[in-house]
Write an enzyme that holds these catalytic residues in place. Structure first.
Site, mmCIF file in Angstrom:
data_model
loop_
_atom_site.group_PDB
_atom_site.id
_atom_site.type_symbol
_atom_site.label_atom_id
_atom_site.label_comp_id
_atom_site.label_asym_id
_atom_site.label_seq_id
_atom_site.Cartn_x
_atom_site.Cartn_y
_atom_site.Cartn_z
ATOM 1 N N HIS A 1 0.805 -1.229 0.000
ATOM 2 C CA HIS A 1 0.000 0.000 0.000
ATOM 3 C C HIS A 1 0.835 1.275 0.000
ATOM 4 O O HIS A 1 0.272 2.367 -0.107
ATOM 5 C CB HIS A 1 -0.937 0.023 1.216
ATOM 6 C CG HIS A 1 -1.939 -1.104 1.245
ATOM 7 N ND1 HIS A 1 -3.015 -1.158 0.403
ATOM 8 C CD2 HIS A 1 -2.015 -2.215 2.013
ATOM 9 C CE1 HIS A 1 -3.726 -2.258 0.657
ATOM 10 N NE2 HIS A 1 -3.125 -2.922 1.634
ATOM 11 N N CYS B 1 -6.664 -9.119 5.175
ATOM 12 C CA CYS B 1 -5.379 -8.853 4.528
ATOM 13 C C CYS B 1 -4.253 -9.634 5.236
ATOM 14 O O CYS B 1 -3.360 -10.166 4.585
ATOM 15 C CB CYS B 1 -5.081 -7.359 4.596
ATOM 16 S SG CYS B 1 -4.730 -6.620 3.001
ATOM 17 N N CYS C 1 -32.458 1.082 19.364
ATOM 18 C CA CYS C 1 -31.482 2.170 19.205
ATOM 19 C C CYS C 1 -32.233 3.463 18.909
ATOM 20 O O CYS C 1 -31.914 4.531 19.442
ATOM 21 C CB CYS C 1 -30.538 1.887 18.046
ATOM 22 S SG CYS C 1 -29.783 0.262 18.030
ATOM 23 N N CYS D 1 -33.757 6.012 21.593
ATOM 24 C CA CYS D 1 -32.903 7.067 22.141
ATOM 25 C C CYS D 1 -32.349 7.968 21.037
ATOM 26 O O CYS D 1 -32.459 9.187 21.092
ATOM 27 C CB CYS D 1 -31.726 6.469 22.917
ATOM 28 S SG CYS D 1 -32.194 5.814 24.530
ATOM 29 N N CYS E 1 -24.176 -0.274 24.723
ATOM 30 C CA CYS E 1 -25.583 0.117 24.633
ATOM 31 C C CYS E 1 -26.479 -1.099 24.833
ATOM 32 O O CYS E 1 -27.511 -1.016 25.495
ATOM 33 C CB CYS E 1 -25.877 0.761 23.280
ATOM 34 S SG CYS E 1 -25.778 2.560 23.306
#
Lengths: 107, 261
Positions: free
Chosen positions: B80, B114, B177, B180, B222
């Site tokens: 890269h 990778c 979710c 809230c 959460c």
């Protein structure tokens, strides 16, 4: 202890107050936590921080278990002469990290 | 008045089929990063790269980028080149559809892929320090760019499954979710402001954690908060949710690595 971030000027005028901020990577295990089995996780904190300006100690701090992980320490010193400013952190395992930055002081 | 409304919300929430008129999705003009709802001190910490503790992880990721893996494979930089150039904008469009995996894949999953397929190395586990470090180093290269989620067949379907998960009530508290983060953002939960829940700065340094964590770690928080059983790290549900969240956050600026309270 892996690495540290240092925030201080590379040059300063003689007599100028320079602000230095250091941030170091450390878990700061307090010694008060327990594993699921109930065994105490041993204390492993940085206990001493020292700053030397051209070999002379200008700042020292003792650290305690109430400090957060990755402690940030900020302080100031007066630029008197050109020279290396070195920082040393020592933890409970006896591991020492030292970093150094050269400060150039102009009249 | 506010307290009454919160109590009512909870009461209605536990009545089976209790009707709550759900607010619509957040309009693009009203989308705000959680950064805007933080204290000035925490904002200052994030904005200064020499005070942001997440930069400690970024520095580690930078070192890993050019370190060859054990087993003789090439370092990331071998293929890269400079991350500054090759990784710019990448984090702003992930998760993407991955043809070889045949499914949507997130950035951390792509790094693991990778490692296995190209570097012939063993992958860093989810939530491990090197994987968080590499994710934040790659993420940093997109800091300041706009979130542009991928829209391909495969990701579109996964994102709609993510939207369904986002709106599905779960756990003993029976909250979704959306209850809230769509309906009550800007209000308080205890002493904390409820943000809109945009994934603009992951991995984040969370002061509560005193460390770095991924979006999956945050979402697990959460889920345990509403007393639901969280999905395992790397589960497809997380990728679907992340896909939907990125579409929902489209146009916001990526902040990686962010600091959150």
């Amino acid at each position: 202890m892996a690495n540290a971030l240092l925030d201080l000027p590379k040059t300063a005028r003689k007599g100028e107050v320079i602000k230095i901020t250091t941030l170091v990577s450390h878990l700061m295990e307090t010694g008060y936590r327990r594993e699921i089995s109930g065994a105490v996780i041993p204390r492993l904190i940085i206990h001493t921080f020292t700053c030397r300006y051209d070999g002379e100690e200008v700042f020292r701090a003792e650290l305690f278990p109430a400090m957060a992980a990755n402690p940030l320490i900020a302080f100031s010193t007066i630029a008197t002469k050109s020279g290396p400013i070195s920082f040393t952190w020592v933890d409970d395992a006896g591991i020492t990290l030292t970093e150094s930055v050269d400060l150039v002081v102009t009249d | 008045m506010l307290r009454l409304r919160i109590i009512l919300t909870f009461l209605l929430g536990v009545v089976p089929g209790g009707a709550i008129t759900r607010a619509d999705d957040i309009a693009p003009k009203d989308r705000r990063s959680g950064f805007d709802m933080m204290s000035a001190e925490t904002q200052a910490m994030q904005k200064n790269d020499l005070a942001n503790p997440a930069m400690l992880w970024v520095r580690e990721g930078e070192a890993l980028w050019s370190t060859p893996p054990e087993g003789g494979g090439q370092a990331c930089s071998g293929c890269h080149g400079e991350a500054r150039i090759s990784m710019k904008g990448v984090a702003a469009r992930y998760p993407v559809f991955d043809a070889s995996a045949g499914t949507a894949i997130d950035l951390a999953g792509k790094i693991q892929q990778c490692q296995v397929e190209r570097q012939k190395a063993s992958p860093w586990p989810r939530e491990s320090k090197p994987l968080l470090s590499m994710s934040s180093y790659v993420g940093l290269q997109s800091r300041g760019t706009s979130i542009v989620p991928a829209h391909y067949k495969g990701t579109t379907e996964a994102a709609s499954r993510g939207k369904a998960l986002f709106n599905r009530r779960v756990g003993q508290l029976n909250l979704s979710c959306a209850n809230c983060h769509d309906d009550n953002w800007g209000q308080k939960l205890g002493s904390a402001v409820i943000p809109q829940g945009h994934p603009t700065g992951y991995p984040i340094y969370r002061l509560e954690w005193q460390g770095m964590g991924s979006l999956q770690r945050r979402m697990r928080n959460c889920m345990t908060g509403v007393r639901a059983e969280p999905y395992a790290y790397g589960a497809p549900e997380w990728i679907e949710l992340e896909l939907y969240l990125m579409q929902r956050a489209a146009g916001l600026t990526l902040e990686t690595p962010a600091v959150r309270p």
